[in-house]
Design a protein around this motif. Structure first.
Motif, PDB file in Angstrom:
ATOM      1  N   UNK A  41     -69.910 -33.224  -4.653  1.00  0.00           N
ATOM      2  CA  UNK A  41     -69.217 -32.044  -5.155  1.00  0.00           C
ATOM      3  C   UNK A  41     -67.728 -32.372  -5.169  1.00  0.00           C
ATOM      4  N   UNK A  42     -67.099 -32.225  -6.314  1.00  0.00           N
ATOM      5  CA  UNK A  42     -65.664 -32.489  -6.426  1.00  0.00           C
ATOM      6  C   UNK A  42     -64.895 -31.213  -6.142  1.00  0.00           C
ATOM      7  N   UNK A  43     -63.959 -31.291  -5.188  1.00  0.00           N
ATOM      8  CA  UNK A  43     -63.127 -30.149  -4.826  1.00  0.00           C
ATOM      9  C   UNK A  43     -61.770 -30.323  -5.491  1.00  0.00           C
ATOM     10  N   UNK A  44     -61.423 -29.378  -6.358  1.00  0.00           N
ATOM     11  CA  UNK A  44     -60.187 -29.477  -7.132  1.00  0.00           C
ATOM     12  C   UNK A  44     -59.020 -28.857  -6.354  1.00  0.00           C
ATOM     13  N   UNK A  45     -58.363 -29.685  -5.553  1.00  0.00           N
ATOM     14  CA  UNK A  45     -57.199 -29.211  -4.815  1.00  0.00           C
ATOM     15  C   UNK A  45     -55.982 -29.178  -5.729  1.00  0.00           C
ATOM     16  N   UNK A  46     -55.136 -28.179  -5.519  1.00  0.00           N
ATOM     17  CA  UNK A  46     -53.866 -28.092  -6.236  1.00  0.00           C
ATOM     18  C   UNK A  46     -52.767 -28.536  -5.294  1.00  0.00           C
ATOM     19  N   UNK A  47     -52.211 -29.732  -5.541  1.00  0.00           N
ATOM     20  CA  UNK A  47     -51.165 -30.279  -4.692  1.00  0.00           C
ATOM     21  C   UNK A  47     -49.807 -30.208  -5.343  1.00  0.00           C
ATOM     22  N   UNK A  48     -48.817 -30.777  -4.674  1.00  0.00           N
ATOM     23  CA  UNK A  48     -47.455 -30.745  -5.197  1.00  0.00           C
ATOM     24  C   UNK A  48     -47.269 -31.714  -6.359  1.00  0.00           C
ATOM     25  N   UNK A  49     -48.056 -32.799  -6.366  1.00  0.00           N
ATOM     26  CA  UNK A  49     -47.905 -33.800  -7.426  1.00  0.00           C
ATOM     27  C   UNK A  49     -49.119 -33.889  -8.344  1.00  0.00           C
ATOM     28  N   UNK A  50     -50.298 -33.577  -7.816  1.00  0.00           N
ATOM     29  CA  UNK A  50     -51.538 -33.706  -8.594  1.00  0.00           C
ATOM     30  C   UNK A  50     -52.334 -32.414  -8.485  1.00  0.00           C
ATOM     31  N   UNK A  51     -52.854 -31.952  -9.612  1.00  0.00           N
ATOM     32  CA  UNK A  51     -53.722 -30.775  -9.650  1.00  0.00           C
ATOM     33  C   UNK A  51     -55.130 -31.243  -9.989  1.00  0.00           C
ATOM     34  N   UNK A  52     -56.041 -31.102  -9.009  1.00  0.00           N
ATOM     35  CA  UNK A  52     -57.403 -31.555  -9.212  1.00  0.00           C
ATOM     36  C   UNK A  52     -58.110 -30.865 -10.360  1.00  0.00           C
ATOM     37  N   UNK A  53     -57.628 -29.686 -10.759  1.00  0.00           N
ATOM     38  CA  UNK A  53     -58.257 -28.979 -11.885  1.00  0.00           C
ATOM     39  C   UNK A  53     -58.131 -29.775 -13.182  1.00  0.00           C
ATOM     40  N   UNK A  54     -57.155 -30.676 -13.230  1.00  0.00           N
ATOM     41  CA  UNK A  54     -56.990 -31.519 -14.416  1.00  0.00           C
ATOM     42  C   UNK A  54     -57.975 -32.680 -14.433  1.00  0.00           C
ATOM     43  N   UNK A  55     -58.738 -32.852 -13.329  1.00  0.00           N
ATOM     44  CA  UNK A  55     -59.662 -33.980 -13.225  1.00  0.00           C
ATOM     45  C   UNK A  55     -61.123 -33.530 -13.253  1.00  0.00           C
TER      46      UNK A  55
END
Length: 460
Positions: A41-55
């Motif tokens: 299961x991929x968890x889309x974390x939203x960080x300061x440099x990378x947004x997992x929702x884009x992956x």
């Protein structure tokens, strides 16, 4: 992570299943598409440099079992993946922690929680080595010891794992307690109370209160491994309802102590005494502090029922890790003791002790730098390390803003010292200052990036 289904994950946390089959099998959790395995299961974390929702699309293209998102609008980008499960979480960190708690609840083996100001990573690696001959242990990798890393470690569990060894880091009060709510350790080991984090917590007493949240979280049928040589831990035994295993380097009134300690420059031997029973231990690491780490580790594993001879056999396979008193061959016959990962006054003195017993007495140098997070103890901490180096007769190259305090203390104590404000200013002078065939200790806080000095000395 043991094989499960989306429907079981829905029981761990109040997800909203936006699409997909709830009976979809799941075999793991991933927060990085670079390391994602089919069935994760991929968890889309939203960080300061990378947004997992884009992956998300990349995750599904790599055969992710599902994705967990916190931005509902991200679902609408999945036109080509309409049949794949998508779970909406209000907070992705809390979701991962909840799934890890569910995973922990299904595990009935011993769970070791390890913390301390200095030596917790070394003790964790020693414990993993010791257990390796008697069971398959799951352990913290790298610095995955915080509110995200520790749950992800738990979620790496396989059916073959017989024990968990979880390193617990902290920055402030309440954080160890939060980790314990997830991990529910059955055995707690605290190495010592030093000055790390004193800038945030204000005193060693406050640090001890925060660290011993681990003891307070242990169950009555668990074990608290107490370093009785540390006055701050000794005073806080009352915080635990667990069974106490008291450990000391020299106090023979304790349940566990050491005898016949023989310190060498590459290995150490001692007698491990527990409840009157004596066992010979050979440790491929130097320093009295490592004897203490080994005592705590063997006491913890023995208390949990593992056979001591097997544990000692496993302990013999332990090797220091890079950046933590790790010996490296340098140019011009030098031996570099790479201790560049981190530093505190307590660990700096312990490393100087190791340098003192290593190699030719006339060819030893220490390169010491700033120690961070000391707050009001900054001046005194650097001064005491300088005075200790002078007392041992070890010449020192001091580098950094705070290291000037250390250098002044060495000079006032009659020791030998060279000072440079920065690494860049020091590097050109090192070849002429350091004798060939010498042993050189390199130690500073992580932020000083002393690994650059190590590589310079190794590569010449």
């Amino acid at each position: 992570m043991l094989p499960t289904t989306i429907s079981r994950l829905l029981q761990a946390y109040p997800f909203t299943l936006l699409q997909g089959n709830p009976e979809q099998p799941v075999t793991g959790i991933s927060i990085d598409t670079r390391t994602l395995q089919p069935g994760d299961v991929f968890v889309a974390f939203t960080g300061t440099r990378v947004d997992g929702h884009e992956r998300i699309e990349e995750a599904f293209s790599k055969q992710a079992a599902a994705v967990i998102i916190s931005r509902p609008e991200a679902q609408y980008a999945l036109q080509n993946f309409a049949h794949f499960p998508v779970l909406l979480a209000q907070d992705t960190l809390q979701a991962v922690q909840a799934i890890a708690r569910q995973e922990r609840d299904s595990f009935d083996g011993p769970v070791f929680g390890i913390t301390g100001s200095n030596g917790k990573t070394t003790s964790k690696e020693m414990l993993l080595a010791s257990l390796s001959t008697v069971t398959q242990p799951l352990g913290t990798k790298g610095n995955f010891n915080n509110e995200l890393g520790m749950p992800l470690t738990i979620l790496q569990r396989s059916p073959k794992d017989g024990a968990m060894v979880l390193e617990m880091g902290m920055r402030g009060r309440g954080q160890i307690a939060e980790l314990c709510q997830i991990a529910r350790p059955t055995c707690g080991l605290i190495t010592n109370i030093g000055h790390s984090h004193i800038e945030l917590l204000g005193s060693q007493e406050a640090i001890a209160d925060a660290k011993t949240e681990l003891f307070a979280a242990l169950p009555a049928d668990g074990f608290a491994i107490v370093n009785m040589d540390d006055p701050f831990l000794k005073k806080r035994i009352h915080r635990t309802k667990a069974q106490i295993v008291d450990v000391s380097l020299h106090d023979q009134t304790c349940s566990v102590y050491a005898n016949d300690i023989q310190l060498g420059d590459e290995e150490t031997s001692f007698t491990f005494v527990m409840n009157g029973h004596r066992h010979s231990v050979r440790l491929l690491a130097s320093g009295l502090h490592n004897v203490q780490n080994a005592l705590l580790v063997l006491a913890a594993a023995s208390a949990c029922g593992y056979e001591i001879d097997g544990l000692i056999q496993g302990m013999a396979t332990y090797r220091p890790t890079q950046g933590r008193l790790y010996p490296r061959k340098g140019a011009y016959g030098r031996t570099i003791l790479d201790d560049s990962y981190n530093a505190s006054p307590l660990s700096a003195r312990a490393s100087l002790d190791v340098l003192k017993i290593t190699g030719d007495v006339k060819k030893k140098w220490a390169i010491l730098g700033d120690m961070y997070e000391l707050g009001n103890y900054t001046e005194e901490g650097h001064r005491t390390v300088g005075e200790y180096a002078a007392h041992l007769g070890i010449p020192v190259i001091c580098i950094g803003q705070f290291a000037k305090i250390m250098a002044d203390a060495i000079a006032q104590a009659g020791g030998k010292c060279e000072y440079f404000p920065s690494i860049e200013e020091a590097l050109p002078h090192l070849p002429s200052l350091l004798p060939v065939d010498s042993v050189v200790l390199v130690k500073a806080s992580r932020g000083m990036q002393f690994e650059k000095i190590v590589e310079h000395l190794v590569n010449g």
